[in-house]
Design a protein around this motif. Structure first.
Motif, PDB file in Angstrom:
ATOM      1  N   LEU A  42      27.918  51.978  45.062  1.00 49.99           N
ATOM      2  CA  LEU A  42      28.189  51.226  43.834  1.00 49.99           C
ATOM      3  C   LEU A  42      27.475  51.796  42.618  1.00 49.99           C
ATOM      4  N   ASN A  43      26.670  52.819  42.783  1.00 49.10           N
ATOM      5  CA  ASN A  43      25.893  53.376  41.681  1.00 49.10           C
ATOM      6  C   ASN A  43      26.557  54.574  41.031  1.00 49.10           C
ATOM      7  N   ASP A  44      27.762  54.926  41.421  1.00 48.25           N
ATOM      8  CA  ASP A  44      28.432  56.104  40.887  1.00 48.25           C
ATOM      9  C   ASP A  44      29.139  55.793  39.578  1.00 48.25           C
ATOM     10  N   THR A  45      29.697  56.834  38.980  1.00 46.76           N
ATOM     11  CA  THR A  45      30.467  56.655  37.752  1.00 46.76           C
ATOM     12  C   THR A  45      31.830  56.066  38.093  1.00 46.76           C
ATOM     13  N   TYR A  46      32.548  55.673  37.067  1.00 46.41           N
ATOM     14  CA  TYR A  46      33.847  55.030  37.244  1.00 46.41           C
ATOM     15  C   TYR A  46      34.822  55.935  37.990  1.00 46.41           C
ATOM     16  N   THR A  47      34.872  57.210  37.629  1.00 45.68           N
ATOM     17  CA  THR A  47      35.827  58.116  38.272  1.00 45.68           C
ATOM     18  C   THR A  47      35.476  58.379  39.727  1.00 45.68           C
ATOM     19  N   GLN A  48      34.203  58.268  40.092  1.00 49.92           N
ATOM     20  CA  GLN A  48      33.823  58.448  41.486  1.00 49.92           C
ATOM     21  C   GLN A  48      34.111  57.200  42.316  1.00 49.92           C
ATOM     22  N   LEU A  49      34.247  56.054  41.657  1.00 50.25           N
ATOM     23  CA  LEU A  49      34.570  54.813  42.361  1.00 50.25           C
ATOM     24  C   LEU A  49      36.072  54.665  42.626  1.00 50.25           C
TER      25      LEU A  49
ATOM     26  N   GLY B 120      30.557  45.672  32.665  1.00 49.76           N
ATOM     27  CA  GLY B 120      29.679  45.514  31.518  1.00 49.76           C
ATOM     28  C   GLY B 120      29.273  46.830  30.885  1.00 49.76           C
ATOM     29  N   GLN B 121      29.367  47.938  31.617  1.00 47.15           N
ATOM     30  CA  GLN B 121      28.905  49.226  31.106  1.00 47.15           C
ATOM     31  C   GLN B 121      30.001  50.108  30.511  1.00 47.15           C
ATOM     32  N   ASN B 122      31.233  49.995  30.990  1.00 44.46           N
ATOM     33  CA  ASN B 122      32.271  50.886  30.454  1.00 44.46           C
ATOM     34  C   ASN B 122      33.576  50.142  30.228  1.00 44.46           C
ATOM     35  N   ASN B 123      34.386  50.693  29.337  1.00 43.94           N
ATOM     36  CA  ASN B 123      35.642  50.054  28.954  1.00 43.94           C
ATOM     37  C   ASN B 123      36.730  50.190  30.009  1.00 43.94           C
ATOM     38  N   GLU B 124      36.683  51.244  30.815  1.00 52.10           N
ATOM     39  CA  GLU B 124      37.712  51.419  31.845  1.00 52.10           C
ATOM     40  C   GLU B 124      37.657  50.287  32.866  1.00 52.10           C
TER      41      GLU B 124
ATOM     42  N   LEU C 102      36.382  47.330  32.353  1.00 52.82           N
ATOM     43  CA  LEU C 102      36.748  46.095  31.656  1.00 52.82           C
ATOM     44  C   LEU C 102      38.263  45.972  31.514  1.00 52.82           C
ATOM     45  N   THR C 103      38.934  47.090  31.246  1.00 55.39           N
ATOM     46  CA  THR C 103      40.395  47.082  31.163  1.00 55.39           C
ATOM     47  C   THR C 103      41.010  46.687  32.497  1.00 55.39           C
ATOM     48  N   GLY C 104      40.477  47.240  33.577  1.00 55.10           N
ATOM     49  CA  GLY C 104      40.970  46.878  34.907  1.00 55.10           C
ATOM     50  C   GLY C 104      40.744  45.408  35.213  1.00 55.10           C
ATOM     51  N   LEU C 105      39.605  44.882  34.785  1.00 53.47           N
ATOM     52  CA  LEU C 105      39.302  43.476  35.030  1.00 53.47           C
ATOM     53  C   LEU C 105      40.241  42.559  34.256  1.00 53.47           C
ATOM     54  N   ILE C 106      40.520  42.900  33.020  1.00 54.77           N
ATOM     55  CA  ILE C 106      41.402  42.065  32.189  1.00 54.77           C
ATOM     56  C   ILE C 106      42.836  42.107  32.714  1.00 54.77           C
ATOM     57  N   THR C 107      43.307  43.290  33.111  1.00 51.95           N
ATOM     58  CA  THR C 107      44.691  43.376  33.593  1.00 51.95           C
ATOM     59  C   THR C 107      44.848  42.865  35.025  1.00 51.95           C
ATOM     60  N   ALA C 108      43.748  42.515  35.677  1.00 52.58           N
ATOM     61  CA  ALA C 108      43.815  41.955  37.030  1.00 52.58           C
ATOM     62  C   ALA C 108      43.957  40.439  37.025  1.00 52.58           C
ATOM     63  N   VAL C 109      43.929  39.820  35.860  1.00 48.14           N
ATOM     64  CA  VAL C 109      44.017  38.355  35.783  1.00 48.14           C
ATOM     65  C   VAL C 109      45.301  37.819  36.417  1.00 48.14           C
TER      66      VAL C 109
END
Length: 158
Positions: free
Chosen positions: A52-59, A109-113, A115-122
């Protein structure tokens, strides 16, 4: 029969809304289904891991794998005849899909990518909550029977 049709419709909506979650890729965005298709060769190799400590692209590969497993189980539940096996596949598939969503949006909380995934998952979250409520409420009597030791207990009025 009508309840089974409604559950199948909700499962289809859950599949579609999970596939259409926006994911940041490089300098743009894409849908989760595209990311899953891109990362299938990487998933099939041993190049993914859970951290869980990796960057967004590694997740992304691990999130895509969990989401793909969830989508497969949800799709498989559409072809089950017995309600109990269908319910178990639905719940398991939603757990995997939620695992992929959580893994994808853990750093919202740290990156916009994220957050975008979280918002479009509603929409996916709303549909899946309805499915879980319908599925669990349909089997509440079996859960109660299991908790009481497997036998029905009738209380006579006083």
């Amino acid at each position: 029969m009508q309840a089974n049709r409604n559950i199948k419709r909700m499962v289809i909506w859950a599949l579609l809304t999970n596939m259409l979650i926006l994911v940041g890729i490089g300098n743009g965005t894409g849908f989760m289904i595209i990311v899953e298709a891109i990362f299938i060769p990487l998933i099939l190799n041993d190049n993914f891991y859970f951290s869980l400590n990796d960057t967004y692209t590694q997740l992304l590969p691990t999130a895509a794998m969990l989401s793909l497993i969830g989508q497969f189980l949800l799709g498989l539940s559409l072809f089950r005849k017995t309600k109990l096996s269908q319910a178990l596949l639905i719940v398991t598939g939603l757990l995997f899909a939620y695992g992929g969503l959580l893994y994808l949006t853990i750093n919202a909380g740290q990156n916009n990518e994220s957050l975008t995934g979280l918002i479009t998952a509603v929409p996916f979250v709303c549909v899946s909550v309805l499915i879980l409520y319908t599925t669990v409420s349909g089997y509440a009597y079996k859960i109660e029977e299991f908790l009481q030791g497997g036998e029905k207990r009738y209380h006579l009025p006083d």
